[in-house]
Write an enzyme that holds these catalytic residues in place. Sequence first.
Site, short mmCIF file in Angstrom:
data_model
loop_
_atom_site.label_atom_id
_atom_site.label_comp_id
_atom_site.label_asym_id
_atom_site.label_seq_id
_atom_site.Cartn_x
_atom_site.Cartn_y
_atom_site.Cartn_z
N SER A 1 0.77 -1.30 -0.10
CA SER A 1 0.11 0.07 -0.06
C SER A 1 0.98 1.36 -0.06
O SER A 1 1.58 1.48 -0.85
CB SER A 1 -0.88 -0.03 1.21
OG SER A 1 -2.13 1.14 1.23
N ASP B 1 -5.37 -3.37 -2.58
CA ASP B 1 -4.46 -3.35 -1.54
C ASP B 1 -3.87 -4.50 -1.09
O ASP B 1 -4.47 -5.37 -0.84
CB ASP B 1 -5.17 -2.41 -0.53
CG ASP B 1 -4.03 -1.90 0.42
OD1 ASP B 1 -3.33 -2.38 1.01
OD2 ASP B 1 -4.24 -0.35 0.69
#
Length: 352
Positions: free
Chosen positions: A40, A153
């Site tokens: 991320s 993510d």
Amino acid sequence: MKKRIALVLGSGGARGYAHIGVIEELERRGYDIACIAGCSMGSVVGGIYAAGKLPQYRDWIESLDYLDVLRLVDVSFRLGAIRGEKVFGQIREIVGEINIEDLRIPYTAVATDLTNQQEIWFQEGCLHQAMRASAAIPSLFTPVMQGGRMLVDGGLLNPLPIVPVVSSHCDLIVAVNLNSTNQGNYQLPVIERPPAVKKRFDSLINSLGSHLPFRRKLDTTGGDVLRLEQDSLKPRAAHIGNPWLGESSADPQGQQPAAAPQSESAPKSATGSVIVDNVGPASLLDLINQSFEVMQTSLAQYKIAGYPPDILINVPKRVCRFFEFYKAPELIALGREIASDTLDRYEAQHKK
């Protein structure tokens, strides 16, 4: 001789800016960052560092005020609140077109393949696409489609990707966990913004009625009730803010309302702490992201237990909300402070 380290940068939304402060402190002390794995925001900061463009990126994010961040919000109505084209377009301009295999150090970005329900490691190919996929926070950024796969993510499965660097043969593995719950002594530094800018931002945000806040309340019979409230019909003194940025607004005089007195019969958690009324998500987006954070916190603990790093730098998740991306200067300073304290302790214990 410099110690070569494998650096692991975890996920945690806006708190990922703290990674920049950590990197700066490591370099200041003479550590050689020999490889990076990130998830991320950790993959974004790590990729930009590996491309040699971190100073330019830092200059950009520190120049952003409330309204600048708001202008980067390209609202989407499909599979995410934000398309992300403006944000990642700016990152592309800073980094340029480069493949992972051409970076100056080995780099891994971790994403989640929703289609096949598995973790994906990007260790070659387009750096920009790898960062974009790894940072596609569910509900906030739209997913990345790659062939027949939908990528989001990496924090869904691996918020602290230590495994990719285990075989790096570095002297130390340093991991930065952005979801710590036990660092109560650290506070986010206060860096004042121009009052006029903040006032304009708050006025604009309070005029937006696009989010649907709901709050948890106890009814008169003691039952647990979810109530949906429209801001235009029932204004609230605090915690009305941008659903993307998580900004809270004070009253017109800038004062926060006093906390409500706690009843002796107030509900308590399993640990005995009082569950305060009206504390919780202020919007549907906030609810989803708080749920995501709870999951990431638990997963990060499992990763740390399974593959303990030599140095673990813990950034408390309470210092800012998941999507407060306008707090770069504060978070960079906090990351540097926590890294300095952690490295001081490690170096004191390992003096020859």
